[in-house]
Design an enzyme around this catalytic site. Sequence first.
Site, PDB file in Angstrom:
ATOM      1  N   ARG A   7       0.850  -1.181   0.000  1.00  0.00           N
ATOM      2  CA  ARG A   7       0.000   0.000   0.000  1.00  0.00           C
ATOM      3  C   ARG A   7       0.893   1.240   0.000  1.00  0.00           C
ATOM      4  O   ARG A   7       1.883   1.300   0.728  1.00  0.00           O
ATOM      5  CB  ARG A   7      -0.921   0.013   1.226  1.00  0.00           C
ATOM      6  CG  ARG A   7      -2.072  -0.995   1.158  1.00  0.00           C
ATOM      7  CD  ARG A   7      -3.118  -0.563   0.133  1.00  0.00           C
ATOM      8  NE  ARG A   7      -4.297  -1.412   0.111  1.00  0.00           N
ATOM      9  CZ  ARG A   7      -4.507  -2.391  -0.764  1.00  0.00           C
ATOM     10  NH1 ARG A   7      -3.583  -2.664  -1.677  1.00  0.00           N
ATOM     11  NH2 ARG A   7      -5.637  -3.092  -0.739  1.00  0.00           N
TER      12      ARG A   7
ATOM     13  N   GLU B 139      -1.382   8.148  -4.768  1.00  0.00           N
ATOM     14  CA  GLU B 139      -2.048   7.464  -5.875  1.00  0.00           C
ATOM     15  C   GLU B 139      -3.539   7.840  -5.916  1.00  0.00           C
ATOM     16  O   GLU B 139      -4.172   7.910  -4.863  1.00  0.00           O
ATOM     17  CB  GLU B 139      -1.870   5.959  -5.637  1.00  0.00           C
ATOM     18  CG  GLU B 139      -2.399   5.034  -6.666  1.00  0.00           C
ATOM     19  CD  GLU B 139      -2.184   3.570  -6.262  1.00  0.00           C
ATOM     20  OE1 GLU B 139      -3.108   2.772  -6.456  1.00  0.00           O
ATOM     21  OE2 GLU B 139      -1.099   3.235  -5.735  1.00  0.00           O
TER      22      GLU B 139
ATOM     23  N   HIS C  53       0.285  -0.007 -10.000  1.00  0.00           N
ATOM     24  CA  HIS C  53      -0.504  -0.816  -9.051  1.00  0.00           C
ATOM     25  C   HIS C  53      -1.043  -2.073  -9.733  1.00  0.00           C
ATOM     26  O   HIS C  53      -2.227  -2.388  -9.652  1.00  0.00           O
ATOM     27  CB  HIS C  53      -1.650   0.022  -8.468  1.00  0.00           C
ATOM     28  CG  HIS C  53      -2.191  -0.516  -7.176  1.00  0.00           C
ATOM     29  ND1 HIS C  53      -2.782   0.280  -6.223  1.00  0.00           N
ATOM     30  CD2 HIS C  53      -2.237  -1.778  -6.665  1.00  0.00           C
ATOM     31  CE1 HIS C  53      -3.179  -0.452  -5.194  1.00  0.00           C
ATOM     32  NE2 HIS C  53      -2.850  -1.707  -5.439  1.00  0.00           N
TER      33      HIS C  53
END
Length: 355
Positions: free
Chosen positions: A206, A234, A251
């Site tokens: 993350r 992000e 991602h």
Amino acid sequence: MKIVADENLAFTDYFFSEFGDIQHKAGRTLTHTDVQDAEALLVRSVTAVNESLIQNTALKYVGSATIGTDHLDIQALEKHGITWANAAGCNAQAVAEYVITALLHLDASLLEQQEKFTLGIVGLGNVGKRLVYMAQLLGWKVIGFDPYVQLDSIENVSFQALLQQANAVSIHVPLTKKGEHATYHLFDEKAFAALQPNTILINSARGPVVKEAALIEDIQRTQRKVVLDVFEHEPVISEELLNMLALATPHIAGYSLEGKARGTQMIYEAFCQKFGYEINKRFETQLPACEDYFSGHDLKAVLKQKLSQIYDIAQDDANIRACVKEGKVEQKAFDLLRKNYPLRREWAAHGGPQA
């Protein structure tokens, strides 16, 4: 039954079409109006499933085809009596293979280093355990830190010891902001000060686990090789940060065909259990065959010769850099890269090992 599904989920029609009307929506912009009269909602991590989204709806089930749950307000779901499920471990194999691929792309000689190379793994859950197995197949020494998990197959060390001893550090923790072992900004100025300057850092967990400002300062100071698949801010990514990274990807570490399909199957099975349907579908029946690279061959030899054919990580890096406009990658471009991503196959589909 009305079912609202993120348009980027794999095989939703195969698994869910027999149960009702499926409406495919953009997950990041999902609204209360979209789900108001739906009984089931199928999401990814880009959808914040919170009080404002789910209150005064017909929802009875929310399934997230993701490893993490930080986008789910579990307290709100339970308050409204909505059953929820996630897909823990669905793409763990793909993420482990992503990390190995990134390391070998940066330094192919790691295939020959055996225990001279120490991989430090922060977080020994579904992904971490698989990465341990894959790294040990290559002969690497593995050390790990996880306050909740101890593995017999590796040396379990403190966080500080791992930072000081590892030649590469790979992060595999959930994002948590509370408690003694909160992971938010786990990698801050203090952590970077403890890392050896030539230690490679990989974050495919993350984004906010790594404090971006501290990371930028660290790279400026050490010229560290850093691989990011996730970013603190992000989906907006600054050109300044991108230019400092050894590898950047949008991602997609877990974006294998098997991982995506497995995630949908897991929330399908939970859906069936909730509504009393028979579980009678398997994702494997939907996957095409692909070329066998591994069977009968030495693992290291195959990785040396075929790695970019199995997964061309350099192309993913080039694609995200090509999206820079006016000093940053913006949300629309980032989301399009993910939406249009050509799902790669896991090593096992090519006859290779699987943890």
